[in-house]
Every structure is written in structure tokens, then in C-alpha cells.
Scaffold this motif. Structure first.
Motif, PDB file in Angstrom:
ATOM      1  N   LEU A   4      -2.749   1.105   9.251  1.00  0.00           N
ATOM      2  CA  LEU A   4      -3.856   1.818   8.626  1.00  0.00           C
ATOM      3  C   LEU A   4      -3.352   2.685   7.479  1.00  0.00           C
ATOM      4  CD1 LEU A   4      -6.858   2.591   8.620  1.00  0.00           C
ATOM      5  CD2 LEU A   4      -6.300   4.407  10.236  1.00  0.00           C
ATOM      6  N   ILE A   5      -2.267   3.383   7.693  1.00  0.00           N
ATOM      7  CA  ILE A   5      -1.696   4.234   6.638  1.00  0.00           C
ATOM      8  C   ILE A   5      -1.248   3.373   5.458  1.00  0.00           C
ATOM      9  CG2 ILE A   5       0.204   5.806   6.087  1.00  0.00           C
ATOM     10  CD1 ILE A   5      -0.026   6.798   9.018  1.00  0.00           C
ATOM     11  N   PHE A   7      -2.460   0.405   4.658  1.00  0.00           N
ATOM     12  CA  PHE A   7      -3.673  -0.114   4.002  1.00  0.00           C
ATOM     13  C   PHE A   7      -4.278   0.934   3.068  1.00  0.00           C
ATOM     14  CE2 PHE A   7      -8.289  -0.583   3.842  1.00  0.00           C
ATOM     15  CZ  PHE A   7      -8.398  -1.881   3.350  1.00  0.00           C
ATOM     16  N   VAL A   8      -4.405   2.173   3.562  1.00  0.00           N
ATOM     17  CA  VAL A   8      -4.977   3.241   2.748  1.00  0.00           C
ATOM     18  C   VAL A   8      -4.109   3.487   1.516  1.00  0.00           C
ATOM     19  CG1 VAL A   8      -5.524   5.716   2.708  1.00  0.00           C
ATOM     20  CG2 VAL A   8      -6.219   4.319   4.651  1.00  0.00           C
ATOM     21  N   HIS A  11      -4.749   0.446  -0.820  1.00  0.00           N
ATOM     22  CA  HIS A  11      -6.139   0.233  -1.249  1.00  0.00           C
ATOM     23  C   HIS A  11      -6.936   1.534  -1.143  1.00  0.00           C
ATOM     24  CE1 HIS A  11      -5.266  -4.059  -1.012  1.00  0.00           C
ATOM     25  NE2 HIS A  11      -4.764  -3.848   0.206  1.00  0.00           N
ATOM     26  N   TYR A  12      -6.507   2.535  -1.861  1.00  0.00           N
ATOM     27  CA  TYR A  12      -7.147   3.851  -1.722  1.00  0.00           C
ATOM     28  C   TYR A  12      -8.598   3.856  -2.186  1.00  0.00           C
ATOM     29  CZ  TYR A  12      -5.604   4.347  -6.579  1.00  0.00           C
ATOM     30  OH  TYR A  12      -5.380   4.167  -7.906  1.00  0.00           O
ATOM     31  N   TRP A  13      -8.959   3.027  -3.169  1.00  0.00           N
ATOM     32  CA  TRP A  13     -10.364   2.972  -3.603  1.00  0.00           C
ATOM     33  C   TRP A  13     -11.250   2.385  -2.504  1.00  0.00           C
ATOM     34  CZ3 TRP A  13     -12.290   5.564  -7.444  1.00  0.00           C
ATOM     35  CH2 TRP A  13     -11.487   5.903  -8.515  1.00  0.00           C
ATOM     36  N   ALA A  15     -10.537   2.305   0.749  1.00  0.00           N
ATOM     37  CA  ALA A  15     -10.557   3.253   1.864  1.00  0.00           C
ATOM     38  C   ALA A  15     -11.490   4.424   1.552  1.00  0.00           C
ATOM     39  CB  ALA A  15      -9.147   3.759   2.151  1.00  0.00           C
ATOM     40  N   GLY A  16     -11.470   4.894   0.319  1.00  0.00           N
ATOM     41  CA  GLY A  16     -12.363   5.981  -0.088  1.00  0.00           C
ATOM     42  C   GLY A  16     -13.827   5.573   0.003  1.00  0.00           C
ATOM     43  N   TRP A  18     -15.070   3.387   2.077  1.00  0.00           N
ATOM     44  CA  TRP A  18     -15.417   3.359   3.498  1.00  0.00           C
ATOM     45  C   TRP A  18     -15.695   4.758   4.035  1.00  0.00           C
ATOM     46  CZ3 TRP A  18     -17.208  -0.461   6.165  1.00  0.00           C
ATOM     47  CH2 TRP A  18     -16.887  -1.746   5.819  1.00  0.00           C
ATOM     48  N   VAL A  19     -14.914   5.731   3.601  1.00  0.00           N
ATOM     49  CA  VAL A  19     -15.122   7.112   4.041  1.00  0.00           C
ATOM     50  C   VAL A  19     -16.466   7.630   3.531  1.00  0.00           C
ATOM     51  CG1 VAL A  19     -14.281   9.486   3.789  1.00  0.00           C
ATOM     52  CG2 VAL A  19     -12.678   7.641   4.311  1.00  0.00           C
TER      53      VAL A  19
END
Length: 141
Positions: A4-5, A7-8, A11-13, A15-16, A18-19
């Protein structure tokens, strides 16, 4: 957890997004439950109409209202809704009121105006007349 870490980090965009989506859905549920304006389905609406003498207020344009409306529905014209003029409904102030529009979207605003005007038991038909017609419930022409 390590994946998970990673992946984030890669792919921070995404993951963002999804948040943000998670919090938008959470906010939607919380605001719907905390809102004084409750949406009811066709089953609950028929129960309110038949057992509690609820008044149906239809805010659709006159042409749509004439094509078919819920039995004994009272129509509010667009100018009355725009000006929050609910004088014709004063005698129903303490009765349950179900606000109906075409798809259930504009009725929420009108229901909010009615609550501010002192109507105590205002509800919105979820899905509007489209849901009512889809359930093959009776209409008057």
C-alpha cells in the motif's frame, strides 16, 4: 501494508483521488442523516398519504402536472416556489407534506424553504414522479 505504501508512493494522484472520493461519500451519508429534510420512498409516501392524511405538493410545471400527478396533489407554480410563497398551503402547516418534483432534485430546495417558513413535517419523494410512475402507482390527469 508495504504494498500500500509503495502504491501510494508510485501513484499519489490516484491515491489522493481515492481519499477525496472516500470523504465525499462519507460527507454525503452524514449530511443526509443530519438533514432535517428526509427523503422517503414510494412505500413510505403511500403510508403517509393513506394513514396520516399527508398533503402532496407538486412543484413541476403546469404542463407536466396536467399530464399526470399524484391523486389530490396541490400544485405550486414556479413563481410561488421562487418567492417562497406558501400562502395557499397555510391550512396544512401542521400536517405531513410530501414535496414532489420530476426527479427528486429540486424538491429538496423547496422543502428547505418550507421548513424555514414554519412547516414542521416536510419530506421529499425520493426520485420524484419518475419513481412514482416507475412503481406503477396511481396518477390523476
Amino acid at each position: 501494508m508495504q504494498q500500500l505504501i509503495e502504491f501510494v508512493g508510485n501513484h499519489y494522484w490516484l491515491a489522493g483521488a481515492w481519499v477525496v472520493l472516500f470523504f465525499a461519500i462519507l460527507f454525503g451519508f452524514i449530511s443526509a442523516n443530519m438533514s432535517p429534510i428526509k427523503e422517503i420512498g414510494t412505500h413510505d409516501a403511500t403510508l403517509l398519504i393513506n394513514k396520516n392524511d399527508a398533503v402532496v405538493v407538486d412543484i413541476r410545471p403546469a404542463a407536466e402536472f396536467k399530464k399526470g400527478h399524484i391523486l389530490d396533489a396541490k400544485q405550486l407554480k414556479a413563481e410561488q416556489v421562487k418567492n417562497a410563497d406558501f400562502g395557499t398551503l397555510e391550512k396544512y402547516r401542521d400536517k405531513p407534506i410530501i414535496v414532489v418534483c420530476a426527479m427528486g432534485m429540486t424538491a429538496k430546495r423547496t422543502a428547505g424553504q418550507m421548513l424555514k417558513a414554519g412547516f414542521s413535517q416536510v419530506k421529499v419523494l425520493k426520485g420524484g414522479m419518475n419513481t412514482w410512475l416507475g412503481a406503477n402507482l396511481p396518477v390523476s390527469k
